[in-house]
Scaffold this active site. Sequence first.
Site, PDB file in Angstrom:
ATOM      1  N   GLY A   1      75.618  -7.783  38.353  1.00 31.96           N
ATOM      2  CA  GLY A   1      75.361  -6.259  38.052  1.00 31.96           C
ATOM      3  C   GLY A   1      76.108  -5.704  37.094  1.00 31.96           C
ATOM      4  O   GLY A   1      77.219  -6.442  36.670  1.00 31.96           O
TER       5      GLY A   1
ATOM      6  N   THR B   1      81.908   0.812  48.090  1.00 29.79           N
ATOM      7  CA  THR B   1      80.688   0.827  48.594  1.00 29.79           C
ATOM      8  C   THR B   1      80.583   2.480  49.221  1.00 29.79           C
ATOM      9  O   THR B   1      81.436   2.745  49.939  1.00 29.79           O
ATOM     10  CB  THR B   1      80.045   0.014  49.720  1.00 29.79           C
ATOM     11  OG1 THR B   1      80.086  -1.327  49.045  1.00 29.79           O
ATOM     12  CG2 THR B   1      78.589   0.200  50.045  1.00 29.79           C
TER      13      THR B   1
ATOM     14  N   MET C   1      87.300   4.970  43.487  1.00 34.71           N
ATOM     15  CA  MET C   1      88.604   3.753  43.075  1.00 34.71           C
ATOM     16  C   MET C   1      89.195   4.433  41.987  1.00 34.71           C
ATOM     17  O   MET C   1      90.306   3.856  41.576  1.00 34.71           O
ATOM     18  CB  MET C   1      88.056   2.368  43.012  1.00 34.71           C
ATOM     19  CG  MET C   1      87.697   1.570  44.135  1.00 34.71           C
ATOM     20  SD  MET C   1      88.897   1.324  45.265  1.00 34.71           S
ATOM     21  CE  MET C   1      87.936   0.434  46.567  1.00 34.71           C
TER      22      MET C   1
ATOM     23  N   HIS D   1      75.154  12.128  38.928  1.00 37.30           N
ATOM     24  CA  HIS D   1      75.158  10.869  38.515  1.00 37.30           C
ATOM     25  C   HIS D   1      73.766  10.217  38.003  1.00 37.30           C
ATOM     26  O   HIS D   1      72.805  10.954  37.769  1.00 37.30           O
ATOM     27  CB  HIS D   1      75.325   9.931  39.766  1.00 37.30           C
ATOM     28  CG  HIS D   1      76.647   9.913  40.424  1.00 37.30           C
ATOM     29  ND1 HIS D   1      77.131  11.189  41.081  1.00 37.30           N
ATOM     30  CD2 HIS D   1      77.808   9.314  40.416  1.00 37.30           C
ATOM     31  CE1 HIS D   1      78.480  10.767  41.494  1.00 37.30           C
ATOM     32  NE2 HIS D   1      78.801   9.679  41.099  1.00 37.30           N
TER      33      HIS D   1
ATOM     34  N   LYS E   1      71.195   6.022  41.215  1.00 35.66           N
ATOM     35  CA  LYS E   1      71.927   6.235  42.475  1.00 35.66           C
ATOM     36  C   LYS E   1      71.042   6.529  43.801  1.00 35.66           C
ATOM     37  O   LYS E   1      70.425   7.594  43.306  1.00 35.66           O
ATOM     38  CB  LYS E   1      73.058   7.109  42.244  1.00 35.66           C
ATOM     39  CG  LYS E   1      74.100   7.262  43.290  1.00 35.66           C
ATOM     40  CD  LYS E   1      75.333   8.127  43.100  1.00 35.66           C
ATOM     41  CE  LYS E   1      76.606   8.015  43.997  1.00 35.66           C
ATOM     42  NZ  LYS E   1      76.870   6.800  44.448  1.00 35.66           N
TER      43      LYS E   1
ATOM     44  N   THR F   1      81.880  10.497  46.689  1.00 35.88           N
ATOM     45  CA  THR F   1      83.012  11.009  46.229  1.00 35.88           C
ATOM     46  C   THR F   1      82.881  12.386  46.353  1.00 35.88           C
ATOM     47  O   THR F   1      83.955  13.281  46.699  1.00 35.88           O
ATOM     48  CB  THR F   1      83.225  10.834  44.732  1.00 35.88           C
ATOM     49  OG1 THR F   1      83.314   9.486  44.346  1.00 35.88           O
ATOM     50  CG2 THR F   1      84.468  11.557  44.171  1.00 35.88           C
TER      51      THR F   1
END
Length: 266
Positions: free
Chosen positions: A10, A98, A124, A154, A158, A165
């Site tokens: 992906g 995730t 992250m 986004h 999504k 977040t």
Amino acid sequence: MRIAVIGAAGRMGKTLIQAIQDANGVELGAAVVEPSSSLIGADAGEVAGVGKLNVTMTGDLSECVADFDALIDFTTPALTVANAAFCAANGKAIIIGTTGLDDDQKAALAKAGETTQVVFAPNMSVGVNLTLKLLSLAAQILGDDYDVEVVEAHHRHKVDSPSGTALRMGEVVAEALGRDLKECAVYGREGQIGPRTQKEIGFETIRAGDVVGEHSVWFATEGERIEIVHKASSRMTFAKGAVRAAAWLESQPAGLYDMQDVLNLK
């Protein structure tokens, strides 16, 4: 450290492979794709566009268990929970980006952290995690006199909303203000809803095009507004953070950690 990437074919998986190649002290140990993928048997480096790595794509994590020390997982909640249990049972660390996990699924990750090293963070990115620190400081200083709104955008693909977040940003602000986000969050507004209450934290969501990720938190009162904003222009920022977390985990005992731990921001 040898890292396995799941979902390796992906967009995020390919970016993770690139980030591993660019980093020092780590290497790609395994690459896992869907069991039905036509890419099983292909070289993971060639699929990711970084050149031949002699790491063959596999359709089952158990087939490559001897080839990695840590797994990076940006998949789906149910699959992530299963992978965390697998890693805990086999002495492998796991780094999880995730989003959309419910409370029971998060509890399952905490259970895995009893026997192996787990980093779980809704984002992250180093920049986002610094932003979380700034949000906590701002909320502590500004207090209840400022209205709080979280706006996130986004790409159209999504599936969860608000983003993990955005929710974490709301949690950080709520914690700093002594509130429970589950009680004060308002998700979108429509119709004759009346004036906002003093302690609610609002969330607005945008889904459009190929936006990688944008988050803005407003602190607004009579006469002024402060905005703390983070914009991601490439998935590489998330991939680099995940690889950094994997390298950090190598020297840590079993436990459930987040990126604030990795970056020493606590």
